[in-house]
Write a protein that holds these residues in place. Sequence first.
Motif, PDB file in Angstrom:
ATOM      1  N   PHE A 224       0.859  -1.247  -0.114  1.00  0.00           N
ATOM      2  CA  PHE A 224       0.042   0.038   0.036  1.00  0.00           C
ATOM      3  C   PHE A 224       0.858   1.395   0.088  1.00  0.00           C
ATOM      4  CE2 PHE A 224      -2.636  -3.646   1.922  1.00  0.00           C
ATOM      5  CZ  PHE A 224      -3.682  -3.161   1.161  1.00  0.00           C
ATOM      6  N   ILE A 225       0.453   2.304  -0.970  1.00  0.00           N
ATOM      7  CA  ILE A 225       1.235   3.261  -0.978  1.00  0.00           C
ATOM      8  C   ILE A 225       0.289   4.506  -0.891  1.00  0.00           C
ATOM      9  CG2 ILE A 225       2.966   4.605  -2.501  1.00  0.00           C
ATOM     10  CD1 ILE A 225       3.053   1.842  -3.973  1.00  0.00           C
ATOM     11  N   ASP A 226       0.650   5.666  -0.353  1.00  0.00           N
ATOM     12  CA  ASP A 226       0.016   7.066  -0.338  1.00  0.00           C
ATOM     13  C   ASP A 226      -0.219   7.368  -1.753  1.00  0.00           C
ATOM     14  OD1 ASP A 226      -1.182   7.542   2.056  1.00  0.00           O
ATOM     15  OD2 ASP A 226       0.789   8.432   2.891  1.00  0.00           O
ATOM     16  N   ALA A 227      -1.562   7.272  -2.409  1.00  0.00           N
ATOM     17  CA  ALA A 227      -1.537   8.017  -3.510  1.00  0.00           C
ATOM     18  C   ALA A 227      -0.869   9.353  -3.961  1.00  0.00           C
ATOM     19  CB  ALA A 227      -3.155   8.167  -3.863  1.00  0.00           C
ATOM     20  N   SER A 228      -0.878  10.247  -2.948  1.00  0.00           N
ATOM     21  CA  SER A 228      -0.303  11.609  -2.914  1.00  0.00           C
ATOM     22  C   SER A 228       1.004  11.366  -3.559  1.00  0.00           C
ATOM     23  CB  SER A 228      -0.398  12.267  -1.748  1.00  0.00           C
ATOM     24  OG  SER A 228       0.299  11.577  -0.549  1.00  0.00           O
ATOM     25  N   LEU A 229       1.793  10.231  -3.136  1.00  0.00           N
ATOM     26  CA  LEU A 229       3.352  10.121  -3.523  1.00  0.00           C
ATOM     27  C   LEU A 229       3.240   9.647  -5.034  1.00  0.00           C
ATOM     28  CD1 LEU A 229       5.541  10.007  -1.278  1.00  0.00           C
ATOM     29  CD2 LEU A 229       5.395   7.572  -1.581  1.00  0.00           C
ATOM     30  N   VAL A 230       2.350   8.987  -5.473  1.00  0.00           N
ATOM     31  CA  VAL A 230       2.321   8.532  -6.782  1.00  0.00           C
ATOM     32  C   VAL A 230       1.602   9.494  -8.032  1.00  0.00           C
ATOM     33  CG1 VAL A 230       1.667   6.550  -8.417  1.00  0.00           C
ATOM     34  CG2 VAL A 230       2.191   6.227  -5.853  1.00  0.00           C
ATOM     35  N   ASP A 231       0.435  10.030  -7.723  1.00  0.00           N
ATOM     36  CA  ASP A 231      -0.422  10.784  -8.666  1.00  0.00           C
ATOM     37  C   ASP A 231      -0.727  11.980  -7.906  1.00  0.00           C
ATOM     38  OD1 ASP A 231      -2.141   9.723  -7.593  1.00  0.00           O
ATOM     39  OD2 ASP A 231      -2.348   8.269  -9.150  1.00  0.00           O
ATOM     40  N   GLY A 232      -0.435  12.084  -6.782  1.00  0.00           N
ATOM     41  CA  GLY A 232      -1.198  13.466  -6.200  1.00  0.00           C
ATOM     42  C   GLY A 232      -2.662  13.328  -5.647  1.00  0.00           C
ATOM     43  N   GLN A 233      -3.114  12.285  -5.839  1.00  0.00           N
ATOM     44  CA  GLN A 233      -4.880  12.076  -5.415  1.00  0.00           C
ATOM     45  C   GLN A 233      -4.790  11.788  -4.038  1.00  0.00           C
ATOM     46  OE1 GLN A 233      -7.391   9.931  -7.759  1.00  0.00           O
ATOM     47  NE2 GLN A 233      -6.041  10.171  -9.853  1.00  0.00           N
ATOM     48  N   SER A 234      -5.952  11.707  -3.605  1.00  0.00           N
ATOM     49  CA  SER A 234      -6.022  11.546  -1.894  1.00  0.00           C
ATOM     50  C   SER A 234      -6.197   9.408  -1.828  1.00  0.00           C
ATOM     51  CB  SER A 234      -7.212  12.211  -1.635  1.00  0.00           C
ATOM     52  OG  SER A 234      -8.508  11.686  -2.103  1.00  0.00           O
TER      53      SER A 234
ATOM     54  N   ARG B 297       7.428   4.803 -11.478  1.00  0.00           N
ATOM     55  CA  ARG B 297       6.307   5.975 -10.857  1.00  0.00           C
ATOM     56  C   ARG B 297       6.788   6.412  -9.550  1.00  0.00           C
ATOM     57  NH1 ARG B 297       0.704   4.608 -12.645  1.00  0.00           N
ATOM     58  NH2 ARG B 297       1.012   2.893 -14.409  1.00  0.00           N
ATOM     59  N   ILE B 298       7.649   5.772  -9.013  1.00  0.00           N
ATOM     60  CA  ILE B 298       8.114   6.113  -7.515  1.00  0.00           C
ATOM     61  C   ILE B 298       9.721   5.590  -7.440  1.00  0.00           C
ATOM     62  CG2 ILE B 298       6.069   6.317  -6.397  1.00  0.00           C
ATOM     63  CD1 ILE B 298       6.605   4.095  -4.486  1.00  0.00           C
ATOM     64  N   THR B 299      10.377   6.141  -6.349  1.00  0.00           N
ATOM     65  CA  THR B 299      11.566   5.333  -6.332  1.00  0.00           C
ATOM     66  C   THR B 299      11.566   4.907  -4.864  1.00  0.00           C
ATOM     67  OG1 THR B 299      12.631   7.410  -5.642  1.00  0.00           O
ATOM     68  CG2 THR B 299      12.980   6.646  -7.966  1.00  0.00           C
ATOM     69  N   ALA B 300      12.566   3.926  -4.597  1.00  0.00           N
ATOM     70  CA  ALA B 300      12.498   3.379  -3.316  1.00  0.00           C
ATOM     71  C   ALA B 300      14.068   2.735  -3.105  1.00  0.00           C
ATOM     72  CB  ALA B 300      11.672   2.086  -3.078  1.00  0.00           C
ATOM     73  N   THR B 301      14.555   2.554  -1.617  1.00  0.00           N
ATOM     74  CA  THR B 301      15.725   2.194  -1.430  1.00  0.00           C
ATOM     75  C   THR B 301      15.713   0.670  -1.151  1.00  0.00           C
ATOM     76  OG1 THR B 301      16.085   4.322  -0.273  1.00  0.00           O
ATOM     77  CG2 THR B 301      17.660   2.582  -0.058  1.00  0.00           C
TER      78      THR B 301
ATOM     79  N   SER C 161       9.906   6.688  -0.311  1.00  0.00           N
ATOM     80  CA  SER C 161      10.482   7.752   0.502  1.00  0.00           C
ATOM     81  C   SER C 161       9.730   8.149   1.688  1.00  0.00           C
ATOM     82  CB  SER C 161      10.469   8.867  -0.543  1.00  0.00           C
ATOM     83  OG  SER C 161       8.911   9.341  -1.012  1.00  0.00           O
ATOM     84  N   ASP C 162       8.411   7.794   1.907  1.00  0.00           N
ATOM     85  CA  ASP C 162       7.639   8.274   3.046  1.00  0.00           C
ATOM     86  C   ASP C 162       7.793   7.137   4.134  1.00  0.00           C
ATOM     87  OD1 ASP C 162       6.359   6.008   2.013  1.00  0.00           O
ATOM     88  OD2 ASP C 162       4.286   6.846   2.071  1.00  0.00           O
ATOM     89  N   GLY C 163       8.836   6.006   3.946  1.00  0.00           N
ATOM     90  CA  GLY C 163       9.127   5.120   5.143  1.00  0.00           C
ATOM     91  C   GLY C 163       8.407   3.565   4.767  1.00  0.00           C
ATOM     92  N   SER C 164       7.090   3.911   3.874  1.00  0.00           N
ATOM     93  CA  SER C 164       6.260   2.525   3.888  1.00  0.00           C
ATOM     94  C   SER C 164       7.106   1.452   3.190  1.00  0.00           C
ATOM     95  CB  SER C 164       5.059   2.967   3.217  1.00  0.00           C
ATOM     96  OG  SER C 164       5.188   3.367   1.723  1.00  0.00           O
TER      97      SER C 164
END
Lengths: 293, 331
Positions: free
Chosen positions: B241-251, B268-272, B290-293
């Motif tokens: 599960f990823i916050d939509a805001s991180l991907v496409d700015g939606q809620s 679509r996003i980057t991760a470590t 990037s948000d820690g998830s």
Amino acid sequence: MEKRVTFKGIWLPLLLVLPQILITAVFFFYPAGQAIWQSLFIPDPFGLSMQWVGLGNFEFLLSDPFYRASFLTTAIFSILVTVVSMGVALYLAVLADRLIKGSGTYRTLLIWPYAVAPAVAGVLWLFMFNTRVGVVSWYLGQLGYDWNHVLNEGEAMGLVVVASAWGRISYNFLFFLAGLQAIPKSVIEAAAIDGARFWTRFRTIVWPLLSPTTFFLLVVNIIYAFFETFGVIHTITSGGPQQATTILVYKVYSDGFVGQDLGSSAAQSVILLVIVSILTVVQFKYIERRVHY
Amino acid sequence: MATLKLDNVKKSFGKTDVIHGVSIDVNDGEFIVIVGPSGCGKSTLLRMVAGLETVTSGEVQIGGKVVNDVEPMDRDIAMVFQNYALYPHMSVFDNMAYGLKIAKVSKDEISERVQTAAKLLQLEPYLQRKPRELSGGQRQRVAMGRAIVRKPAVFLFDEPLSNLDAKLRVQMRLEIKALQRELGVTSLYVTHDQVEAMTLADRMIVMNAGVADQIGAPLDVYANPATEFVAGFIGSPPTNFIDASLVDGQSGRIGVRPEHIELSDTGRITATVGYAEALGAETLVHLRASDGSQITVRQDAALPIPGEGETRGLSWADENIMRFDASGLRQ
Ligand SMILES: Nc1ncnc2c1ncn2[C@@H]1O[C@H](COP(=O)(O)OP(=O)(O)OP(=O)(O)O)[C@@H](O)[C@H]1O
Ligand SMILES: [Mg+2]
């Protein structure tokens, strides 16, 4: 597996059990030995001289119709006390087991009689059934029943049985309740789904699974009825009327301390000693073998 | 054999509501699995069908008859308990014959039915043994046998395999499935193991805190979870599960299954990259966004395994996106 604590030497364990051994020696081995010794003599009433009679005391006892009658009285008394106290206790335990809430309260309330000393319990019941001022005998009188355990042998027996059983119900109740609660609920539910109604379940599942508890209590209660009911009998009937409630233990007392027949009294103690040893052996033998089904 | 129907069934223990209204129509011969985490009310629901718990409100019907006030013994059901609940003082034979004896079935028929069941369950050599002389798997079979011999309209299972070791569990799972197919008896099966649910069920009920979040065929539920909870519970490793805001700015939140994500240079996003588990046929790569998830990617074993600490892009196809609103409902 049994866990064992191991000591290095012999002295520490010896020291630790010493108090228990001393107490047992002073209060059991010494008097028991004395009873065995005395049972072989007939002392004069003032204890100044003793005459060796060998097994004469025993021979006399076993042919004495009063002693034999006392055996029968003891058997009847013990069976009644055991059946009444265990029956009532099992009934109460089954009721309490079905309660989800409040069983703790009932348990606490039901334990109280156990804390009452036998002699005190005896006096209590004596008051209630006193032929002149007793509450219960008054009510029985109102109902047209003339209660008099001082004269009526059956009533005397009934009263000592009830008084003795009463104090015992708590103890039995606790064990029965624990036994019932040790039976997994799902086993009972499985039986219910299999079509067994309450009585069938009790007969075919609960009772067999309870049998180790029942057996244990059976032995313990018989021992109680044999040996620990002295206080009740002494306060309520003093073994009377005639000999109707003179159980073996009471006869030891009345022959020895009242009748001053110390030789016979000692011989009776020895016989009781043998009986209680047998009961204890039976108990341990079966209790050790935990699994009964 | 019968149909089973739950109509808005609710259950409260005192003031606590445990089941908040479950409805389902079970067809004759269908295998329904109730799955959910511990404490969500699976057993309670099953026990209401069995008649071991009262129904607070709603209706339970077996074979078209309302059975809310019918005793367990008169519901024509059989139940297999988690701890088997065998009668410890009876032989295997007597355990299986108990219900039949009470139903006053003739001796010959009892013996015949028990023998048949024993044969089916490979229990023939053990008929005279006591339950304590059996292994866990054998006890489990006796519990099954006890249910089978009575030829009930509905089988109820409450986590029947959870006391077995992993290997035996897989084997018994297959046996139960085969047995149910062969006998064709309507079954309700409770488990917290989603793999068991996926493999056994014709349809499954995914329970979440006393609510049936979704009812459907296993693959449908897997492909189209109705809620965020279902998406996270069904499938292993679970949905990311990823916050939509991180991907496409939606809620709201976006869910993507591990097998639907690919590692790439940009995405679509980057991760470590955290650590990777090489399982042989596949590799699970665990990353941190990037948000820690936490994000898990399942990739073919042939693909290169990224090194720890590297930053990688994550990409997935549009059709694999599952969107959930703030209350966890699928949008
Ligand atoms: N007799 C009861 N009284 C009060 N609360 C209960 C009772 N039985 C169950 N509960 C509560 O109801 C909820 C659901 O319990 P239930 O046993 O149905 O869960 P479950 O889904 O079967 O869990 P598990 O997978 O751990 O078996 C739990 O929160 C539990 O605490
Ligand atoms: Mg459960």
